[in-house]
Scaffold this motif. Structure first.
Motif, PDB file in Angstrom:
ATOM      1  N   ARG A  15       0.817  -1.233  -0.046  1.00  0.00           N
ATOM      2  CA  ARG A  15       0.028   0.023   0.146  1.00  0.00           C
ATOM      3  C   ARG A  15       1.007   1.261  -0.066  1.00  0.00           C
ATOM      4  NH1 ARG A  15      -5.486  -0.662   0.931  1.00  0.00           N
ATOM      5  NH2 ARG A  15      -5.970   1.425   1.850  1.00  0.00           N
ATOM      6  N   HIS A  16       1.831   1.277   0.817  1.00  0.00           N
ATOM      7  CA  HIS A  16       2.716   2.428   0.914  1.00  0.00           C
ATOM      8  C   HIS A  16       3.538   2.553  -0.374  1.00  0.00           C
ATOM      9  CE1 HIS A  16       2.827   3.183   5.261  1.00  0.00           C
ATOM     10  NE2 HIS A  16       2.556   1.899   5.363  1.00  0.00           N
ATOM     11  N   THR A  17       3.986   1.273  -1.009  1.00  0.00           N
ATOM     12  CA  THR A  17       4.558   1.430  -2.228  1.00  0.00           C
ATOM     13  C   THR A  17       3.578   1.900  -3.450  1.00  0.00           C
ATOM     14  OG1 THR A  17       6.034  -0.466  -1.448  1.00  0.00           O
ATOM     15  CG2 THR A  17       5.967   0.151  -3.883  1.00  0.00           C
ATOM     16  N   PHE A  18       2.557   1.540  -3.414  1.00  0.00           N
ATOM     17  CA  PHE A  18       1.514   1.828  -4.571  1.00  0.00           C
ATOM     18  C   PHE A  18       1.213   3.357  -4.419  1.00  0.00           C
ATOM     19  CE2 PHE A  18      -2.999   1.773  -5.737  1.00  0.00           C
ATOM     20  CZ  PHE A  18      -2.796   1.650  -7.343  1.00  0.00           C
ATOM     21  N   ILE A  19       0.890   3.976  -3.131  1.00  0.00           N
ATOM     22  CA  ILE A  19       0.604   5.057  -2.930  1.00  0.00           C
ATOM     23  C   ILE A  19       1.796   6.153  -3.209  1.00  0.00           C
ATOM     24  CG2 ILE A  19      -0.210   7.031  -1.531  1.00  0.00           C
ATOM     25  CD1 ILE A  19      -1.834   4.715  -0.009  1.00  0.00           C
ATOM     26  N   THR A  20       2.845   5.745  -2.707  1.00  0.00           N
ATOM     27  CA  THR A  20       4.114   6.381  -3.333  1.00  0.00           C
ATOM     28  C   THR A  20       4.322   6.540  -4.911  1.00  0.00           C
ATOM     29  OG1 THR A  20       5.179   5.936  -1.161  1.00  0.00           O
ATOM     30  CG2 THR A  20       6.577   6.559  -3.152  1.00  0.00           C
ATOM     31  N   PHE A  21       3.988   5.386  -5.391  1.00  0.00           N
ATOM     32  CA  PHE A  21       4.290   5.285  -7.015  1.00  0.00           C
ATOM     33  C   PHE A  21       3.128   6.375  -7.588  1.00  0.00           C
ATOM     34  CE2 PHE A  21       2.249   3.846 -10.587  1.00  0.00           C
ATOM     35  CZ  PHE A  21       3.321   3.722 -11.645  1.00  0.00           C
ATOM     36  N   MET A  22       2.019   6.367  -7.043  1.00  0.00           N
ATOM     37  CA  MET A  22       0.942   7.199  -7.477  1.00  0.00           C
ATOM     38  C   MET A  22       1.241   8.720  -7.670  1.00  0.00           C
ATOM     39  SD  MET A  22      -2.726   5.574  -7.038  1.00  0.00           S
ATOM     40  CE  MET A  22      -2.543   5.261  -5.101  1.00  0.00           C
ATOM     41  N   SER A  23       1.878   9.051  -6.200  1.00  0.00           N
ATOM     42  CA  SER A  23       2.306  10.312  -6.178  1.00  0.00           C
ATOM     43  C   SER A  23       3.396  10.942  -6.889  1.00  0.00           C
ATOM     44  CB  SER A  23       3.014  10.578  -4.595  1.00  0.00           C
ATOM     45  OG  SER A  23       1.754  10.284  -3.674  1.00  0.00           O
ATOM     46  N   ARG A  24       4.469  10.047  -7.219  1.00  0.00           N
ATOM     47  CA  ARG A  24       5.584  10.239  -7.961  1.00  0.00           C
ATOM     48  C   ARG A  24       5.077  10.298  -9.470  1.00  0.00           C
ATOM     49  NH1 ARG A  24       9.863   6.163  -5.344  1.00  0.00           N
ATOM     50  NH2 ARG A  24      10.515   7.670  -3.724  1.00  0.00           N
ATOM     51  N   ALA A  25       4.026   9.630  -9.725  1.00  0.00           N
ATOM     52  CA  ALA A  25       3.426   9.694 -11.211  1.00  0.00           C
ATOM     53  C   ALA A  25       2.645  10.846 -11.571  1.00  0.00           C
ATOM     54  CB  ALA A  25       2.865   8.217 -11.531  1.00  0.00           C
ATOM     55  N   GLY A  26       2.281  11.733 -10.405  1.00  0.00           N
ATOM     56  CA  GLY A  26       1.615  12.811 -10.575  1.00  0.00           C
ATOM     57  C   GLY A  26      -0.228  12.591 -10.651  1.00  0.00           C
ATOM     58  N   ILE A  27      -0.530  11.544 -10.134  1.00  0.00           N
ATOM     59  CA  ILE A  27      -1.935  10.987  -9.867  1.00  0.00           C
ATOM     60  C   ILE A  27      -2.530  12.015  -8.822  1.00  0.00           C
ATOM     61  CG2 ILE A  27      -3.408   9.328  -9.383  1.00  0.00           C
ATOM     62  CD1 ILE A  27      -1.696   8.834 -11.902  1.00  0.00           C
ATOM     63  N   SER A  28      -3.666  12.458  -9.110  1.00  0.00           N
ATOM     64  CA  SER A  28      -4.187  13.527  -8.111  1.00  0.00           C
ATOM     65  C   SER A  28      -4.482  12.773  -6.793  1.00  0.00           C
ATOM     66  CB  SER A  28      -5.462  14.223  -8.788  1.00  0.00           C
ATOM     67  OG  SER A  28      -6.472  13.048  -8.691  1.00  0.00           O
ATOM     68  N   ALA A  29      -4.578  13.760  -5.919  1.00  0.00           N
ATOM     69  CA  ALA A  29      -4.862  13.157  -4.531  1.00  0.00           C
ATOM     70  C   ALA A  29      -6.300  12.403  -4.250  1.00  0.00           C
ATOM     71  CB  ALA A  29      -4.866  14.220  -3.652  1.00  0.00           C
ATOM     72  N   ASP A  30      -7.367  12.902  -5.091  1.00  0.00           N
ATOM     73  CA  ASP A  30      -8.381  12.344  -4.873  1.00  0.00           C
ATOM     74  C   ASP A  30      -8.421  11.020  -5.566  1.00  0.00           C
ATOM     75  OD1 ASP A  30      -9.590  14.581  -3.456  1.00  0.00           O
ATOM     76  OD2 ASP A  30     -10.440  15.558  -5.563  1.00  0.00           O
ATOM     77  N   ILE A  31      -7.856  10.911  -6.630  1.00  0.00           N
ATOM     78  CA  ILE A  31      -7.601   9.305  -7.343  1.00  0.00           C
ATOM     79  C   ILE A  31      -6.863   8.456  -6.459  1.00  0.00           C
ATOM     80  CG2 ILE A  31      -6.736   8.153  -9.632  1.00  0.00           C
ATOM     81  CD1 ILE A  31      -9.394  10.046  -9.573  1.00  0.00           C
ATOM     82  N   ARG A  32      -5.867   8.921  -6.072  1.00  0.00           N
ATOM     83  CA  ARG A  32      -4.964   8.158  -5.108  1.00  0.00           C
ATOM     84  C   ARG A  32      -5.961   7.668  -3.869  1.00  0.00           C
ATOM     85  NH1 ARG A  32      -0.953  12.310  -5.464  1.00  0.00           N
ATOM     86  NH2 ARG A  32      -1.379  12.899  -3.292  1.00  0.00           N
ATOM     87  N   LYS A  33      -6.801   8.467  -3.393  1.00  0.00           N
ATOM     88  CA  LYS A  33      -7.538   8.213  -2.083  1.00  0.00           C
ATOM     89  C   LYS A  33      -8.398   7.168  -2.792  1.00  0.00           C
ATOM     90  CE  LYS A  33     -11.018  10.748  -0.846  1.00  0.00           C
ATOM     91  NZ  LYS A  33     -12.090  11.778  -0.423  1.00  0.00           N
ATOM     92  N   ALA A  34      -9.308   7.279  -3.696  1.00  0.00           N
ATOM     93  CA  ALA A  34     -10.276   6.366  -4.203  1.00  0.00           C
ATOM     94  C   ALA A  34      -9.329   5.027  -4.725  1.00  0.00           C
ATOM     95  CB  ALA A  34     -10.816   6.850  -5.434  1.00  0.00           C
ATOM     96  N   CYS A  35      -8.304   5.132  -5.046  1.00  0.00           N
ATOM     97  CA  CYS A  35      -7.717   3.663  -5.610  1.00  0.00           C
ATOM     98  C   CYS A  35      -7.460   2.760  -4.182  1.00  0.00           C
ATOM     99  CB  CYS A  35      -6.378   4.052  -6.162  1.00  0.00           C
ATOM    100  SG  CYS A  35      -6.535   4.250  -7.970  1.00  0.00           S
TER     101      CYS A  35
END
Length: 86
Positions: A15-35
């Motif tokens: 979960r930490h790795t996936f959320i960090t990956f999404m942050s680095r990829a520029g995925i918006s905070a709302d989408i990270r939360k939903a994922c």
């Protein structure tokens, strides 16, 4: 441990790795939360270990270019160069 080489590796680490990956990829905070099915943005951001240095560099370089465009070349003698972040 045998498969990962880490003493404290847990499945939850993904979960930490996936959320960090999404942050680095520029995925918006709302989408990270939903994922990751979080209800609170604060909880989601607690999982991210991205430092945002590259994004900060981009912002500061753009800001510098904007300020430079406002003052123009005729005021260059009044500006002290502090270096450019690469």
């Amino acid at each position: 441990k045998e498969k990962t080489g880490f003493d404290d590796f847990k499945f939850h680490t993904f979960r930490h790795t996936f959320i960090t990956f999404m942050s680095r990829a520029g995925i918006s905070a709302d989408i990270r939360k939903a994922c990751v099915n979080h209800k609170s943005q604060d909880v989601t951001e607690g999982y991210s270990h991205h430092d945002y240095f590259a994004e900060q560099r981009t912002v500061f370089n753009r800001w510098g270019a904007h300020v430079a465009s406002l003052i123009g070349d005729d005021h260059v003698d009044n500006v002290v160069a502090i270096g450019v972040v690469q």
